[in-house]
Design a protein around this motif. Structure first.
Motif, mmCIF file in Angstrom:
data_model
loop_
_atom_site.group_PDB
_atom_site.id
_atom_site.type_symbol
_atom_site.label_atom_id
_atom_site.label_comp_id
_atom_site.label_asym_id
_atom_site.label_seq_id
_atom_site.Cartn_x
_atom_site.Cartn_y
_atom_site.Cartn_z
ATOM 1 N N VAL A 52 0.853 -1.202 0.000
ATOM 2 C CA VAL A 52 0.000 0.000 0.000
ATOM 3 C C VAL A 52 0.882 1.242 0.000
ATOM 4 C CG1 VAL A 52 -1.744 1.299 1.292
ATOM 5 C CG2 VAL A 52 -1.922 -1.190 1.127
ATOM 6 N N ILE A 53 1.906 1.210 0.822
ATOM 7 C CA ILE A 53 2.831 2.356 0.895
ATOM 8 C C ILE A 53 3.512 2.567 -0.459
ATOM 9 C CG2 ILE A 53 4.936 3.241 1.986
ATOM 10 C CD1 ILE A 53 2.453 3.246 3.801
ATOM 11 N N ASP A 54 3.972 1.478 -1.064
ATOM 12 C CA ASP A 54 4.614 1.579 -2.387
ATOM 13 C C ASP A 54 3.654 2.159 -3.410
ATOM 14 O OD1 ASP A 54 6.903 0.517 -1.312
ATOM 15 O OD2 ASP A 54 6.595 -1.497 -2.131
ATOM 16 N N TRP A 55 2.424 1.701 -3.365
ATOM 17 C CA TRP A 55 1.415 2.203 -4.318
ATOM 18 C C TRP A 55 1.174 3.687 -4.073
ATOM 19 C CZ3 TRP A 55 -3.450 4.208 -3.025
ATOM 20 C CH2 TRP A 55 -4.261 4.538 -4.120
ATOM 21 N N ALA A 56 1.011 4.080 -2.810
ATOM 22 C CA ALA A 56 0.768 5.493 -2.496
ATOM 23 C C ALA A 56 1.937 6.363 -2.927
ATOM 24 C CB ALA A 56 0.500 5.635 -1.002
ATOM 25 N N ASP A 57 3.148 5.872 -2.723
ATOM 26 C CA ASP A 57 4.350 6.616 -3.135
ATOM 27 C C ASP A 57 4.433 6.785 -4.648
ATOM 28 O OD1 ASP A 57 5.119 6.964 -0.526
ATOM 29 O OD2 ASP A 57 6.539 5.275 -0.540
ATOM 30 N N SER A 58 3.853 5.814 -5.368
ATOM 31 C CA SER A 58 3.941 5.880 -6.837
ATOM 32 C C SER A 58 2.959 6.907 -7.426
ATOM 33 C CB SER A 58 3.640 4.502 -7.438
ATOM 34 O OG SER A 58 2.252 4.199 -7.331
ATOM 35 N N LEU A 59 2.065 7.399 -6.620
ATOM 36 C CA LEU A 59 1.107 8.386 -7.126
ATOM 37 C C LEU A 59 1.724 9.701 -7.277
ATOM 38 C CD1 LEU A 59 -2.069 7.376 -5.112
ATOM 39 C CD2 LEU A 59 -1.476 6.744 -7.423
#
Length: 76
Positions: free
Chosen positions: A69-76
């Protein structure tokens, strides 16, 4: 096909519309009512199935690892 006699009290304006439609279509009232009930039941059954599928989908638990989830949020 076997049939069953049903009695229904409907508002007079609706009964008058039904009578007028039966005359316009040269079709017996019972055929019009049967078609209307069939259409309504089919629609309600489809809505019920859709609701049950939605509930089933909502009850499905999907776990996602926190770091993803953190990785996904960072990719935004």
């Amino acid at each position: 096909m076997e049939t069953k006699m049903l009695d229904a009290h409907i508002p007079l304006p609706l009964a008058e519309r039904l009578d007028a439609m039966a005359i316009d279509l040269a079709q017996p009232r019972d055929e019009i009512v049967t078609e209307a009930i069939t259409t309504w039941l089919d629609r309600e059954e489809r809505r019920r199935i859709a609701a049950l599928r939605t509930i089933a989908a909502a009850n499905t638990i999907v776990l996602v690892e926190h770091h993803r989830v953190i990785d996904w949020a960072d990719s935004l």
